[in-house]
Design a protein around this motif. Structure first.
Motif, short mmCIF file in Angstrom:
data_model
loop_
_atom_site.label_atom_id
_atom_site.label_comp_id
_atom_site.label_asym_id
_atom_site.label_seq_id
_atom_site.Cartn_x
_atom_site.Cartn_y
_atom_site.Cartn_z
N ASN A 37 0.88 -1.16 0.00
CA ASN A 37 0.00 0.00 0.00
C ASN A 37 0.92 1.21 0.00
O ASN A 37 1.30 1.72 1.06
N GLY A 38 1.30 1.63 -1.21
CA GLY A 38 2.26 2.72 -1.35
C GLY A 38 1.75 4.01 -0.76
O GLY A 38 2.52 4.82 -0.22
N ALA A 39 0.43 4.20 -0.84
CA ALA A 39 -0.16 5.43 -0.28
C ALA A 39 0.03 5.47 1.23
O ALA A 39 0.41 6.50 1.80
N ALA A 74 3.74 6.08 2.13
CA ALA A 74 4.09 7.50 1.96
C ALA A 74 3.49 8.33 3.10
O ALA A 74 4.13 9.25 3.63
N GLU A 75 2.27 8.00 3.49
CA GLU A 75 1.59 8.72 4.57
C GLU A 75 2.31 8.54 5.90
O GLU A 75 2.50 9.50 6.66
N ASP A 135 8.66 10.09 -0.50
CA ASP A 135 8.12 9.56 -1.75
C ASP A 135 8.37 8.05 -1.81
O ASP A 135 9.47 7.59 -1.48
N TYR A 146 4.28 7.24 -5.38
CA TYR A 146 3.36 7.86 -4.42
C TYR A 146 4.08 9.02 -3.74
O TYR A 146 4.89 8.80 -2.84
#
Ligand SMILES: Nc1ncnc2c1ncn2[C@@H]1O[C@H](COP(=O)(O)OP(=O)(O)OP(=O)(O)O)[C@@H](O)[C@H]1O
Ligand SMILES: [Mg+2]
Length: 370
Positions: free
Chosen positions: A119-121, A124-125, A130, A367
């Protein structure tokens, strides 16, 4: 000077390796500075293993397993940053491989797919850096195997004029990169390494792996069993080729064990021999001039397999990747840091001669942190 983080969790399902690496102007590749490893919590490991096969409510379970995987990744990123005093905004990108749960390039509709849970999002979160992930899909979309992806990195860092080299990664699956003194770089998966040995060890000894290969070293190779296993068509196929748990899992092994009473230690010795034989045969067939073989991956700690490789390849100097300046447990993670850099710089990450893709492609999905 730029910093990158590489995160790798392979088919062995042992956990995640992370490296913090630096790109120094004028030097090829990346230099690893810090390494960290986290074993998977057992429940996450069991779920990731189960998701290698179809099952009830698997989309929901895969999404949650990806979140769990990302939390382990984020802990490692924090540990690397804390250990070095570097701030998140000092890191240009994270390259995260994700966890392969299916690898079927070219199958079904002619395109097929390869699936790495991630879950790249969320990564990143959680990290504020990045993230580049999903490295394999573009190569598969271009008709390639999507694997192996490390040869471009090996070529950039370890090729040496006048030397016939090869790099062997002994992860769950074994893959070879051929770096001839002249001619194109090639690479392919030779077959199973730790994936079958680990499974047998868990089943009969209740431990995750055969430390140093000492259990296998005390067993005897069953030559009839070995011959039956070597008849697997995958071993005879010409590259490009890649494989995974889709083929080599406990079901593959169970289908090829007969009812004969055997000491489990002898089966272990035979599995270790299968790994060494399939690597040695592939090297002799595909790159007979090879003089130096550098071994990386967790399997580089398996002294028995390394001794068998050296015995089967008497004209080859077999040594750890540490001789190239990169410890064996860091090489794969470092490669994905390098692939993240390649993606951001819009440089191709695949080698069409390795994967069989129609051409060179920029690999990965980005992301952005902000
Ligand atoms: N001291 C050791 N002796 C024998 N085997 C070891 C030792 N240390 C690690 N291993 C093996 O290495 C495995 C982990 O290797 P690694 O992390 O390189 O594989 P991976 O995660 O499958 O990566 P990939 O498939 O991407 O190459 C363990 O599951 C174990 O089988
Ligand atoms: Mg691993």
């Amino acid at each position: 000077m730029a910093w990158y983080i590489g995160l790798m969790s392979g088919t062995s399902l042992d956990g995640v390796d992370a490296v913090l690496a630096e790109q120094q102007p004028g030097r090829p590749g990346l230099q690893a500075h810090h390494h960290a490893h986290r074993a998977f919590p057992e429940a996450l490991r069991a779920e990731l293993l189960a998701l290698n096969h179809s099952g009830v409510d698997e989309l929901h379970r895969a999404a949650l397993a990806a979140n769990g995987l990302v939390r382990v990744h984020a802990e490692l990123v924090q540990a690397l940053l804390a250990g070095t005093g570097l701030h998140a905004n000092g890191v240009r990108a994270i390259g995260a491989h994700g966890q392969t749960v299916r690898h079927r390039p070219g199958d079904f509709d002619g395109t097929g797919y390869t699936l790495q849970l991630m879950n790249g999002a969320l990564l990143a979160e959680l990290c504020g850096i990045d993230v580049v992930c999903d490295f394999r899909s573009r190569d598969v979309a271009a008709g390639g195997q999507g694997a192996p992806l490390v040869p471009a990195f090996h070529a950039a860092c370890f090729g040496a004029p006048g030397r016939h080299r090869a790099v062997l990664n002994l992860g769950g699956i074994a893959n070879l990169t051929l770096l001839p003194a002249d001619g194109p770089v090639r690479g392919f998966d030779t077959g199973p390494a730790n994936v079958l040995m680990d499974g047998w060890c868990r089943r009969h000894r209740g431990v995750a792996f055969d430390a140093d290969g000492s259990w296998a070293a005390g067993g005897r190779v069953d030559s009839r069993l070995l011959a039956r296993w070597l008849a697997e068509p995958y071993f005879g196929r010409q590259p490009p080729k890649s494989t995974g748990r889709d083929l080599f899992d406990s079901a593959w092994l169970d289908a090829r064990l007969d009812a004969a009473a055997r000491d489990p230690r002898d089966v272990m010795a035979t599995l270790a021999e299968l790994t060494a034989r399939t690597v040695a045969d592939a090297l002799r067939q595909q790159a007979p001039a090879t003089g130096e073989l550098f071994v990386a991956g967790g399997g580089a700690g398996n002294r028995h397999v390394l001794a068998r490789l050296a015995a089967l390849l008497p004209d080859v100097q077999v040594q750890s990747s540490a001789a190239l300046g990169v410890p064996p447990d860091q090489l794969e993670a470092l490669a994905f840091a390098w692939l993240a850099q390649a993606c951001l710089d819009r440089h191709p990450g695949n080698l069409p001669a390795v994967t069989g893709a129609r051409g060179a492609r920029v690999l990965g999905a980005i992301y952005p942190a902000a």
